[in-house]
Design a protein around this motif. Structure first.
Motif, PDB file in Angstrom:
ATOM      1  N   THR A 421       8.317   0.352   2.649  1.00 57.09           N
ATOM      2  CA  THR A 421       7.661  -0.102   3.885  1.00 57.09           C
ATOM      3  C   THR A 421       7.990  -1.559   4.177  1.00 57.09           C
ATOM      4  OG1 THR A 421       5.840   1.477   3.609  1.00 57.09           O
ATOM      5  CG2 THR A 421       5.444  -0.439   5.033  1.00 57.09           C
ATOM      6  N   SER A 422       7.887  -2.407   3.158  1.00 54.49           N
ATOM      7  CA  SER A 422       8.156  -3.832   3.349  1.00 54.49           C
ATOM      8  C   SER A 422       9.609  -4.082   3.733  1.00 54.49           C
ATOM      9  CB  SER A 422       7.809  -4.614   2.081  1.00 54.49           C
ATOM     10  OG  SER A 422       6.418  -4.545   1.810  1.00 54.49           O
ATOM     11  N   VAL A 423      10.535  -3.377   3.093  1.00 54.85           N
ATOM     12  CA  VAL A 423      11.958  -3.560   3.383  1.00 54.85           C
ATOM     13  C   VAL A 423      12.270  -3.120   4.814  1.00 54.85           C
ATOM     14  CG1 VAL A 423      14.285  -2.805   2.786  1.00 54.85           C
ATOM     15  CG2 VAL A 423      12.669  -3.387   0.974  1.00 54.85           C
ATOM     16  N   LEU A 424      11.765  -1.937   5.204  1.00 53.43           N
ATOM     17  CA  LEU A 424      12.012  -1.437   6.557  1.00 53.43           C
ATOM     18  C   LEU A 424      11.411  -2.376   7.601  1.00 53.43           C
ATOM     19  CD1 LEU A 424      11.365   2.406   6.126  1.00 53.43           C
ATOM     20  CD2 LEU A 424      13.566   1.226   6.268  1.00 53.43           C
ATOM     21  N   CYS A 451       4.347 -10.252  14.180  1.00 50.54           N
ATOM     22  CA  CYS A 451       4.476 -11.364  13.215  1.00 50.54           C
ATOM     23  C   CYS A 451       3.389 -11.294  12.153  1.00 50.54           C
ATOM     24  CB  CYS A 451       4.423 -12.699  13.945  1.00 50.54           C
ATOM     25  SG  CYS A 451       5.895 -13.063  14.936  1.00 50.54           S
ATOM     26  N   VAL A 452       2.171 -10.924  12.559  1.00 51.65           N
ATOM     27  CA  VAL A 452       1.086 -10.780  11.588  1.00 51.65           C
ATOM     28  C   VAL A 452       1.398  -9.659  10.601  1.00 51.65           C
ATOM     29  CG1 VAL A 452      -1.358 -10.253  11.294  1.00 51.65           C
ATOM     30  CG2 VAL A 452      -0.620 -11.684  13.198  1.00 51.65           C
ATOM     31  N   VAL A 453       1.869  -8.530  11.125  1.00 46.70           N
ATOM     32  CA  VAL A 453       2.226  -7.400  10.255  1.00 46.70           C
ATOM     33  C   VAL A 453       3.343  -7.794   9.299  1.00 46.70           C
ATOM     34  CG1 VAL A 453       3.220  -5.075  10.229  1.00 46.70           C
ATOM     35  CG2 VAL A 453       1.461  -5.665  11.904  1.00 46.70           C
ATOM     36  N   ALA A 457       3.139  -7.729   5.319  1.00 49.78           N
ATOM     37  CA  ALA A 457       4.075  -6.863   4.600  1.00 49.78           C
ATOM     38  C   ALA A 457       4.825  -7.623   3.505  1.00 49.78           C
ATOM     39  CB  ALA A 457       5.075  -6.239   5.578  1.00 49.78           C
ATOM     40  N   ILE A 458       4.990  -8.923   3.667  1.00 46.54           N
ATOM     41  CA  ILE A 458       5.630  -9.748   2.632  1.00 46.54           C
ATOM     42  C   ILE A 458       4.617 -10.161   1.561  1.00 46.54           C
ATOM     43  CG2 ILE A 458       6.763 -11.961   2.199  1.00 46.54           C
ATOM     44  CD1 ILE A 458       8.080 -11.720   4.914  1.00 46.54           C
ATOM     45  N   LEU A 459       3.398 -10.499   2.008  1.00 45.65           N
ATOM     46  CA  LEU A 459       2.387 -10.963   1.060  1.00 45.65           C
ATOM     47  C   LEU A 459       1.908  -9.864   0.116  1.00 45.65           C
ATOM     48  CD1 LEU A 459       0.169 -13.282   3.296  1.00 45.65           C
ATOM     49  CD2 LEU A 459       1.843 -13.948   1.561  1.00 45.65           C
ATOM     50  N   GLN A 460       1.838  -8.613   0.614  1.00 52.63           N
ATOM     51  CA  GLN A 460       1.314  -7.526  -0.216  1.00 52.63           C
ATOM     52  C   GLN A 460       2.110  -7.314  -1.511  1.00 52.63           C
ATOM     53  OE1 GLN A 460      -1.787  -6.746  -0.031  1.00 52.63           O
ATOM     54  NE2 GLN A 460      -1.634  -4.563   0.427  1.00 52.63           N
ATOM     55  N   PRO A 461       3.439  -7.151  -1.459  1.00 51.42           N
ATOM     56  CA  PRO A 461       4.177  -6.985  -2.724  1.00 51.42           C
ATOM     57  C   PRO A 461       4.155  -8.240  -3.593  1.00 51.42           C
ATOM     58  CG  PRO A 461       5.695  -7.087  -0.859  1.00 51.42           C
ATOM     59  CD  PRO A 461       4.320  -6.956  -0.289  1.00 51.42           C
ATOM     60  N   LEU A 462       4.110  -9.426  -2.956  1.00 52.97           N
ATOM     61  CA  LEU A 462       4.007 -10.655  -3.748  1.00 52.97           C
ATOM     62  C   LEU A 462       2.676 -10.706  -4.493  1.00 52.97           C
ATOM     63  CD1 LEU A 462       5.505 -13.331  -1.298  1.00 52.97           C
ATOM     64  CD2 LEU A 462       6.597 -12.286  -3.294  1.00 52.97           C
ATOM     65  N   LEU A 463       1.605 -10.314  -3.809  1.00 53.47           N
ATOM     66  CA  LEU A 463       0.297 -10.257  -4.451  1.00 53.47           C
ATOM     67  C   LEU A 463       0.282  -9.229  -5.574  1.00 53.47           C
ATOM     68  CD1 LEU A 463      -2.704 -11.167  -4.413  1.00 53.47           C
ATOM     69  CD2 LEU A 463      -3.131  -9.295  -2.801  1.00 53.47           C
ATOM     70  N   ALA A 464       0.912  -8.073  -5.343  1.00 53.39           N
ATOM     71  CA  ALA A 464       0.940  -7.010  -6.364  1.00 53.39           C
ATOM     72  C   ALA A 464       1.702  -7.451  -7.607  1.00 53.39           C
ATOM     73  CB  ALA A 464       1.569  -5.751  -5.775  1.00 53.39           C
ATOM     74  N   PHE A 478      -8.812  -8.848  -7.224  1.00 55.54           N
ATOM     75  CA  PHE A 478      -7.476  -8.436  -6.809  1.00 55.54           C
ATOM     76  C   PHE A 478      -7.531  -7.124  -6.048  1.00 55.54           C
ATOM     77  CE2 PHE A 478      -4.047  -5.445  -7.670  1.00 55.54           C
ATOM     78  CZ  PHE A 478      -2.962  -6.106  -7.110  1.00 55.54           C
ATOM     79  N   ASN A 479      -8.280  -6.144  -6.567  1.00 56.36           N
ATOM     80  CA  ASN A 479      -8.346  -4.824  -5.930  1.00 56.36           C
ATOM     81  C   ASN A 479      -8.870  -4.927  -4.497  1.00 56.36           C
ATOM     82  OD1 ASN A 479      -7.354  -3.571  -8.221  1.00 56.36           O
ATOM     83  ND2 ASN A 479      -9.375  -3.001  -9.007  1.00 56.36           N
ATOM     84  N   TRP A 480      -9.945  -5.713  -4.310  1.00 53.49           N
ATOM     85  CA  TRP A 480     -10.505  -5.839  -2.975  1.00 53.49           C
ATOM     86  C   TRP A 480      -9.553  -6.592  -2.029  1.00 53.49           C
ATOM     87  CZ3 TRP A 480     -14.129  -3.148  -0.818  1.00 53.49           C
ATOM     88  CH2 TRP A 480     -15.128  -2.551  -1.590  1.00 53.49           C
ATOM     89  N   THR A 481      -8.921  -7.625  -2.552  1.00 54.15           N
ATOM     90  CA  THR A 481      -7.966  -8.382  -1.726  1.00 54.15           C
ATOM     91  C   THR A 481      -6.775  -7.511  -1.335  1.00 54.15           C
ATOM     92  OG1 THR A 481      -8.595 -10.417  -2.869  1.00 54.15           O
ATOM     93  CG2 THR A 481      -6.542 -10.453  -1.598  1.00 54.15           C
ATOM     94  N   HIS A 482      -6.237  -6.779  -2.305  1.00 55.47           N
ATOM     95  CA  HIS A 482      -5.093  -5.904  -2.059  1.00 55.47           C
ATOM     96  C   HIS A 482      -5.456  -4.826  -1.039  1.00 55.47           C
ATOM     97  CE1 HIS A 482      -1.185  -4.291  -3.000  1.00 55.47           C
ATOM     98  NE2 HIS A 482      -1.695  -3.107  -3.320  1.00 55.47           N
ATOM     99  N   TRP A 483      -6.624  -4.238  -1.203  1.00 53.31           N
ATOM    100  CA  TRP A 483      -7.067  -3.196  -0.269  1.00 53.31           C
ATOM    101  C   TRP A 483      -7.294  -3.794   1.122  1.00 53.31           C
ATOM    102  CZ3 TRP A 483     -11.533  -2.878   2.638  1.00 53.31           C
ATOM    103  CH2 TRP A 483     -11.750  -1.662   3.296  1.00 53.31           C
ATOM    104  N   GLY A 484      -7.946  -4.953   1.188  1.00 55.77           N
ATOM    105  CA  GLY A 484      -8.255  -5.562   2.480  1.00 55.77           C
ATOM    106  C   GLY A 484      -7.002  -5.930   3.261  1.00 55.77           C
ATOM    107  N   MET A 485      -6.024  -6.558   2.601  1.00 59.35           N
ATOM    108  CA  MET A 485      -4.789  -6.943   3.284  1.00 59.35           C
ATOM    109  C   MET A 485      -4.004  -5.717   3.724  1.00 59.35           C
ATOM    110  SD  MET A 485      -3.529 -10.196   0.994  1.00 59.35           S
ATOM    111  CE  MET A 485      -1.969 -10.238   1.854  1.00 59.35           C
ATOM    112  N   GLY A 486      -3.977  -4.713   2.856  1.00 59.73           N
ATOM    113  CA  GLY A 486      -3.246  -3.493   3.208  1.00 59.73           C
ATOM    114  C   GLY A 486      -3.870  -2.772   4.386  1.00 59.73           C
ATOM    115  N   THR A 487      -5.214  -2.683   4.387  1.00 62.58           N
ATOM    116  CA  THR A 487      -5.906  -2.026   5.503  1.00 62.58           C
ATOM    117  C   THR A 487      -5.704  -2.802   6.799  1.00 62.58           C
ATOM    118  OG1 THR A 487      -7.575  -1.160   3.972  1.00 62.58           O
ATOM    119  CG2 THR A 487      -8.134  -1.196   6.320  1.00 62.58           C
ATOM    120  N   ALA A 488      -5.811  -4.133   6.725  1.00 71.79           N
ATOM    121  CA  ALA A 488      -5.590  -4.954   7.920  1.00 71.79           C
ATOM    122  C   ALA A 488      -4.182  -4.768   8.456  1.00 71.79           C
ATOM    123  CB  ALA A 488      -5.843  -6.421   7.582  1.00 71.79           C
ATOM    124  N   ALA A 489      -3.194  -4.727   7.559  1.00 73.31           N
ATOM    125  CA  ALA A 489      -1.803  -4.545   7.994  1.00 73.31           C
ATOM    126  C   ALA A 489      -1.621  -3.215   8.709  1.00 73.31           C
ATOM    127  CB  ALA A 489      -0.868  -4.635   6.796  1.00 73.31           C
TER     128      ALA A 489
END
Length: 592
Positions: A421-424, A451-453, A457-464, A478-489
């Protein structure tokens, strides 16, 4: 999770044309000199308005009240000129009495040398003050151009002449009759255009490709037939208000040679024009056209004319024996005024010389880069990310065994889908910038959301990559942050796709595109609800209700096996449906 459905309102360009009527805000400085609206219509001859003044004599420094009145009008331009040289520069300066209906203009860099309207609201009287300059001529005359509506206007209506006290009596200059250019006679077409000679005698552009204007009412048709020293042009299409085509040196609007057929009052006016940037076309003289004819029938508009291949000394007209991109556009017209086309113009795939060998070509309403951008974003945010989220949320107990690098199968699949997803997204993000050569200021909120997406999309794999160990105290954060950013994206990506589908650059069919997108969102939310209900029921089945541990263990094992089979079946159905929606979108994009 709930995904908001956004709708994009119709965006309208601020039209810029050298005219009074086309400036509803009255910023008509470009019309100061000739005071002529370039509407492609003849001005009215019978005067319906008058200019009056508070006094007939003046001295330098005097202030005179000037009134423009008459039947209701929308726009106006008022100036004072040397009565013995009405083609000269404005004289003196004005001051306002009511700034709500009038405003000052600086013509020829003279402060406040003209007055115009502030809006297109109807008005019957305008009052202003005119101040005589120290270098005023002996005689001054007031002139006004008044616009009632687009095709009804009066140009340079003469007002009273005021004179200095010691000046000789004013004598009206002998009228000089300007020779009017002879406009081409107009005739009616007796029959529809034919596509039978396309590629043999005619150079044709058709959309859909190979359509026949004689049989297909939706056929957009343009042909060029060389007949030295001229070219015969035929244009046909659905009658929305106007049809137009243009020759361009590139695939962008601006500095183009254009021709417009406008339906008005059961007639068709054929107008040469030129484009300056992404603005309203500027109407030019019809004198370069010959054998003008038109036809209106069964919701179809057709027009034809002849034009010389070369027109030496004629400004804004291109030589036709050169290769150009050819644009075809249509849209709404009202009272002879054309409005922005509702869809992207059809543009030929390459440059063509219409006087060369006859060809039968097509075009596209969407760039290949924009198609690829849309396709990659749909794959990323409709397929890979959606499946990846379901895997992480519901399939941990289904595929818990370690795989490569000691990681569980579910995690490996989830990570692979999210990285994809991030690469595409990164690849797709670059394409509109390459196409536009920079930022697009006409795409509404879509690029901002994109631009927000892209950022998420770059921050999510860096966070992971910095995920804490399972029992680390920071793991919960971490779990809540990862879930929140992913849902927002995901939510913002869906909103961006809704907005992007309505942009003319992609030109997806409407309303099917909206229904398909809503169907996809409902499909994904429905699948999540089904799996959530199933997980809840499964947890209720394996509750320990008594001390019979063996029986409970056996029940748990059976329920777990049944639950895994159900989840796999739901995932299979979901993936099939997801791919179906994706194919619908990709097919729509591919057929543009």
């Amino acid at each position: 999770m709930s995904v908001p459905v956004f709708t994009l309102g119709v965006f309208i360009f601020l039209l810029r044309i050298i005219s009074v009527a086309n400036y509803p805000n009255g910023k008509v400085t470009q019309s100061c000199g000739r005071m002529i609206p370039e509407h492609g219509h003849s001005p009215q001859s019978e005067v319906a308005h008058r200019i009056s003044v508070s006094q007939k004599t003046f001295r330098p420094g005097d202030q005179i009240e000037v009134t423009l009145s008459g039947q209701p009008f929308k726009g106006f331009l008022l100036e004072a000129r040397d009565a013995e040289n009405l083609n000269g520069f404005p004289v003196g300066s004005f001051s306002l009495i009511d700034s709500r209906v009038s405003q000052l203009l600086n013509c020829e860099d003279i402060q406040g040398s003209a007055v115009s309207h502030t809006s297109s609201s109807k008005k019957t009287e305008i009052k202003v003050y005119w101040s005589a300059p120290s270098s005023a001529p002996n005689h001054v005359q007031f002139l006004a151009t008044v616009v009632e509506k687009y095709k009804i206007y009066w140009v340079k209506m003469p007002g009273p002449v005021i004179s200095q006290p010691n000046a000789l009596p004013f004598t009206t200059p002998k009228a000089t009759t300007a020779s009017l250019s002879t406009l081409p006679p107009v005739s009616h077409l007796n029959k529809s255009f034919s596509a039978s000679e396309c590629g043999n005698k005619k150079f044709c552009i058709r959309s859909p490709f190979n359509c026949d204007p004689e049989k297909d009412r939706a056929c957009v048709f343009l042909s060029f037939t060389r007949d030295d020293p001229s070219v015969i042009v035929e244009m046909s299409g659905p009658n929305k208000g106007y049809l137009s085509f243009a020759f361009s040196h590139d695939r962008w609007m601006g500095d183009d040679d254009a021709y417009i057929c406008i339906h008005e009052d059961q007639m068709v006016h054929i107008q040469p024009s030129h484009l300056t940037g992404r603005s309203h076309p500027v109407i030019d003289s019809k004198a370069v056209l010959e054998d003008v004819s038109w036809r209106l029938e069964d919701g179809i508009m057709q027009c034809s004319f002849r034009r010389n291949i070369t027109l030496p000394g004629v400004e804004n007209r291109f030589d036709l024996n050169t290769s150009y991109y050819i644009f075809l556009a249509d849209g709404v017209a009202k009272d002879g005024r054309i409005y922005r086309h509702s869809q992207q113009p059809l543009i030929t795939y390459q440059k063509y010389d219409v006087t060369d060998y006859p060809k039968d070509v097509g075009g596209t309403r969407s760039s290949l880069l924009l198609k690829a951008h849309g396709a990659l974003m749909f794959v990323a945010w409709m397929t890979t990310v959606s499946i990846g989220v379901l895997i992480a949320r519901f399939f941990r107990p289904v595929w818990p065994k370690a795989f490569f690098f000691g990681e569980a199968v579910w995690f490996q699949v989830h990570r692979m889908l999210m990285v994809t997803t991030s690469v595409l997204t990164c690849i797709a993000f670059v394409m509109p910038f390459v196409y536009r050569g920079g930022w697009s200021w006409h795409a509404g909120y879509h690029p901002y959301l994109g631009c927000v997406v892209m950022t998420l999309a770059i921050l999510q794999p860096l966070l992971a990559a910095f995920r804490p160990p399972l029992h680390d105290p920071r793991r919960k954060m971490f779990n809540w942050t990862h879930w929140g950013m992913g849902t927002a994206a995901r939510i913002i990506a869906v909103a961006a796709m809704f907005l992007g589908m309505d942009l003319p650059g992609l030109n997806l069919p409407d309303p099917q595109k909206t229904y398909a997108m809503i169907g996809f969102v409902a499909w994904h939310i429905g699948t999540e609800i089904v799996l959530e209900i199933h997980a809840y029921r499964l947890s209720r089945q394996v509750e320990i209700l008594d001390d019979d541990r063996v029986q409970i263990l056996q029940s748990f094992t059976a329920a777990e096996a049944e639950g895994h089979a159900f989840k796999k079946a739901v995932l299979t159905i979901y993936v099939c449906g997801n791919v179906t929606f994706l194919i619908i979108f990709l097919s729509a994009i591919n057929h543009l």
